[in-house]
Design an enzyme around this catalytic site. Structure first.
Site, PDB file in Angstrom:
ATOM      1  N   GLY A  14       0.828  -1.206   0.000  1.00 47.55           N
ATOM      2  CA  GLY A  14       0.000   0.000   0.000  1.00 47.55           C
ATOM      3  C   GLY A  14       0.860   1.252   0.000  1.00 47.55           C
ATOM      4  O   GLY A  14       1.867   1.309   0.700  1.00 47.55           O
ATOM      5  N   GLY A  81      -2.648  -9.131  -3.608  1.00 43.38           N
ATOM      6  CA  GLY A  81      -2.011 -10.383  -3.201  1.00 43.38           C
ATOM      7  C   GLY A  81      -1.791 -11.333  -4.373  1.00 43.38           C
ATOM      8  O   GLY A  81      -2.426 -11.221  -5.415  1.00 43.38           O
ATOM      9  N   GLY A 111       6.410  -2.771   3.328  1.00 42.25           N
ATOM     10  CA  GLY A 111       6.025  -3.100   4.700  1.00 42.25           C
ATOM     11  C   GLY A 111       6.418  -4.530   5.037  1.00 42.25           C
ATOM     12  O   GLY A 111       7.183  -5.162   4.307  1.00 42.25           O
ATOM     13  N   ASP A 137       0.642   1.696   8.756  1.00 38.39           N
ATOM     14  CA  ASP A 137       0.239   0.845   9.885  1.00 38.39           C
ATOM     15  C   ASP A 137       1.305   0.805  10.987  1.00 38.39           C
ATOM     16  O   ASP A 137       1.009   0.426  12.118  1.00 38.39           O
ATOM     17  CB  ASP A 137      -0.028  -0.590   9.412  1.00 38.39           C
ATOM     18  CG  ASP A 137      -1.031  -0.653   8.272  1.00 38.39           C
ATOM     19  OD1 ASP A 137      -1.854   0.281   8.159  1.00 38.39           O
ATOM     20  OD2 ASP A 137      -0.987  -1.620   7.486  1.00 38.39           O
ATOM     21  N   GLU A 232      -9.593  -0.180  12.381  1.00 39.03           N
ATOM     22  CA  GLU A 232     -10.377  -1.051  11.501  1.00 39.03           C
ATOM     23  C   GLU A 232     -10.285  -2.545  11.860  1.00 39.03           C
ATOM     24  O   GLU A 232     -11.175  -3.316  11.541  1.00 39.03           O
ATOM     25  CB  GLU A 232      -9.915  -0.874  10.052  1.00 39.03           C
ATOM     26  CG  GLU A 232      -8.472  -1.277   9.819  1.00 39.03           C
ATOM     27  CD  GLU A 232      -8.004  -1.178   8.379  1.00 39.03           C
ATOM     28  OE1 GLU A 232      -8.786  -0.779   7.509  1.00 39.03           O
ATOM     29  OE2 GLU A 232      -6.828  -1.505   8.127  1.00 39.03           O
ATOM     30  N   ARG A 275     -22.317   9.250  15.270  1.00 41.11           N
ATOM     31  CA  ARG A 275     -22.172   9.209  13.808  1.00 41.11           C
ATOM     32  C   ARG A 275     -20.772   8.688  13.512  1.00 41.11           C
ATOM     33  O   ARG A 275     -19.877   8.808  14.349  1.00 41.11           O
ATOM     34  CB  ARG A 275     -22.319  10.607  13.173  1.00 41.11           C
ATOM     35  CG  ARG A 275     -23.702  11.208  13.290  1.00 41.11           C
ATOM     36  CD  ARG A 275     -24.686  10.525  12.343  1.00 41.11           C
ATOM     37  NE  ARG A 275     -25.948  11.247  12.310  1.00 41.11           N
ATOM     38  CZ  ARG A 275     -26.940  11.098  13.180  1.00 41.11           C
ATOM     39  NH1 ARG A 275     -26.806  10.241  14.175  1.00 41.11           N
ATOM     40  NH2 ARG A 275     -28.047  11.792  13.059  1.00 41.11           N
ATOM     41  N   ARG A 284      -3.664   7.603   3.366  1.00 45.86           N
ATOM     42  CA  ARG A 284      -2.431   7.286   2.628  1.00 45.86           C
ATOM     43  C   ARG A 284      -1.952   8.487   1.813  1.00 45.86           C
ATOM     44  O   ARG A 284      -1.011   8.382   1.031  1.00 45.86           O
ATOM     45  CB  ARG A 284      -2.696   6.083   1.722  1.00 45.86           C
ATOM     46  CG  ARG A 284      -3.215   4.866   2.509  1.00 45.86           C
ATOM     47  CD  ARG A 284      -2.490   3.602   2.189  1.00 45.86           C
ATOM     48  NE  ARG A 284      -2.643   3.194   0.837  1.00 45.86           N
ATOM     49  CZ  ARG A 284      -3.257   2.086   0.441  1.00 45.86           C
ATOM     50  NH1 ARG A 284      -3.821   1.291   1.355  1.00 45.86           N
ATOM     51  NH2 ARG A 284      -3.321   1.764  -0.810  1.00 45.86           N
TER      52      ARG A 284
HETATM   53  O1  F6P Z   1      -1.353  -1.539   4.894  1.00 46.15           O
HETATM   54  C1  F6P Z   1      -1.817  -0.273   4.563  1.00 46.15           C
HETATM   55  C2  F6P Z   1      -3.320  -0.264   4.451  1.00 46.15           C
HETATM   56  O2  F6P Z   1      -3.723   1.054   4.151  1.00 46.15           O
HETATM   57  C3  F6P Z   1      -4.058  -0.787   5.679  1.00 46.15           C
HETATM   58  O3  F6P Z   1      -4.093   0.130   6.737  1.00 46.15           O
HETATM   59  C4  F6P Z   1      -5.402  -1.110   5.093  1.00 46.15           C
HETATM   60  O4  F6P Z   1      -6.083  -2.111   5.829  1.00 46.15           O
HETATM   61  C5  F6P Z   1      -5.033  -1.640   3.735  1.00 46.15           C
HETATM   62  O5  F6P Z   1      -3.753  -1.112   3.414  1.00 46.15           O
HETATM   63  C6  F6P Z   1      -5.997  -1.272   2.657  1.00 46.15           C
HETATM   64  O6  F6P Z   1      -5.571  -1.879   1.499  1.00 46.15           O
HETATM   65  P1  F6P Z   1      -6.203  -1.568   0.080  1.00 46.15           P
HETATM   66  O7  F6P Z   1      -5.587  -0.310  -0.433  1.00 46.15           O
HETATM   67  O8  F6P Z   1      -5.826  -2.760  -0.724  1.00 46.15           O
HETATM   68  O9  F6P Z   1      -7.677  -1.403   0.270  1.00 46.15           O
END
Ligand code: F6P
Length: 360
Positions: A14, A81, A111, A137, A232, A275, A284
């Site tokens: 990511g 993946g 990462g 993360d 999350e 809410r 990001r």
């Molecule tokens: O590992 C970085 C991250 O932004 C996580 O915090 C999040 O769960 C995941 O990647 C989201 O991945 P994607 O961009 O594939 O939805």
């Protein structure tokens, strides 16, 4: 010393703020060593696909452009993946790609997942690799901080500052769901910086009773608004995942705990309306903070220095406040870095009255 003349650099996993600053540091430092630098497009894809996808990088690509100041990855990144059974094939193609371009080593900005997968490719293909940790993360092991984490914390903190004013206007308890996968680093750092009242992280169990107790105390104190941060990766009180969504290769897709908690609080306590804001991929983005920019340059320069001194198969890191490095095996064996239950951040949160769940 080294016989390196040409290296590849790629960003994997990511994206996050600071990647372009890392690549700039690598390009500038490697050019000073007299090496040629090939920027590989879209993570390892640029080396495994036909035709190969790359460009030759010089300091001009970065130094006279806004790129080092921007989030995202100029080179592109790969975050989808690959099925386990396809990885052997990908490793073979990766090695062929490296040899075709005549690369003497590859610097991988990634990462914990990328350190694992790409170091495996490099082992199979007999390719020298140096890793540089990045992730919002902050769960890459053996480094205190990864590039991109600090900026993501700033994005979440800004969101909490913005939510506070509307929470106050409408006497609400506003929930901010942040990313972080199965680690609560982003949540707790942002909750502290954004003066949240409650912060739930995957590593620490919580109870609805505990949450409502805290909200009641806030009302009793005369305050009519509250901020809740939830990571999350947090599960239900019973430890069940809120969603069962998976991608095509069976990787879990997080999200939904904010809505789940909101419904639970709304149906069990009438002191606050709730809410939810799910911040999503804006975490990001954002121009890299000063911390992320300098970390990017320190780690990028160190990666080149390691190669220049003849070292390989290591990940550079920030350890005990010093620039350091670990073998990729040590990094892979260490696994994902979870938030420690008794970390200074959790202890400080408790000390100032934040509800952060309950440790048995
Ligand atoms: O590992 C970085 C991250 O932004 C996580 O915090 C999040 O769960 C995941 O990647 C989201 O991945 P994607 O961009 O594939 O939805």
């Amino acid at each position: 010393m080294t016989d390196i003349k040409k290296i590849g650099v790629l960003t994997s996993g990511g994206d996050c703020a600071g990647l372009n600053a890392v690549v700039m540091a690598v390009v500038n430092a490697a050019t000073i060593q007299g090496w040629e630098v090939y920027g590989i497009h879209d993570g390892t894809n640029g080396l495994t696909e036909t035709p190969l996808s790359y460009e030759i990088l010089t300091p001009d690509n970065y130094s006279n452009t806004p790129w080092p100041r921007l989030a995202g990855s100029y080179l592109g990144s790969l975050n989808s993946g690959i099925k386990q059974e396809s990885r052997e094939q990908a490793a073979i193609r990766f090695g062929e790609g490296v040899r075709k371009l005549g690369l003497d080593a590859v610097i991988v900005v990634g990462g914990d997942g990328s350190m694992n997968i790409v170091s495996n490719y490099c082992n199979i293909a007999g390719v020298k690799m140096i890793g540089i940790p990045k992730t919002i993360d902050n769960d890459t092991p053996l480094t205190e901080f990864s590039v991109g984490f600090n900026t993501a914390c700033q994005v979440c903190t800004n969101a909490l500052d913005d939510l506070m004013t509307t929470a106050r206007s409408h006497h609400r308890a506003l929930i901010l769901e942040v990313m972080g996968r199965d680690a609560g680093h982003l949540a707790i750092h942002s909750a502290l910086a954004g003066f949240a009242d409650i912060c739930l992280v995957p590593e620490i169990p919580y109870t609805l009773e505990g949450i409502i107790e805290k909200l009641k105390k806030i009302r009793e104190s005369g305050r009519t608004s509250a901020l809740i941060v939830v990571s999350e990766g947090v599960k239900t009180e019973k430890g069940e995942a809120v969603t069962a969504t998976e991608n095509l290769v069976g990787e879990k897709i997080n999200g939904g705990i904010g809505e789940y908690l909101s419904n639970l609080i709304n149906t069990n306590y009438d002191g606050f309306q709730t809410r939810v804001t799910k911040l999503g991929h804006v975490q990001r983005s954002g121009n890299p903070t000063a911390f992320d920019r300098s970390l990017a340059i320190i780690l990028g320069a160190e990666a080149v220095d390691l190669l220049a001194k003849g070292h390989t198969n290591r990940m550079v890191a920030l350890s005990h406040g010093k620039v350091s490095s670990f073998t990729l095996k040590e990094v892979v064996d260490a696994g994902t870095k979870a938030l420690e239950t008794y970390s200074p951040y959790i202890r400080a949160a408790r000390a100032v009255g934040m509800y952060v769940g309950e440790v048995e």
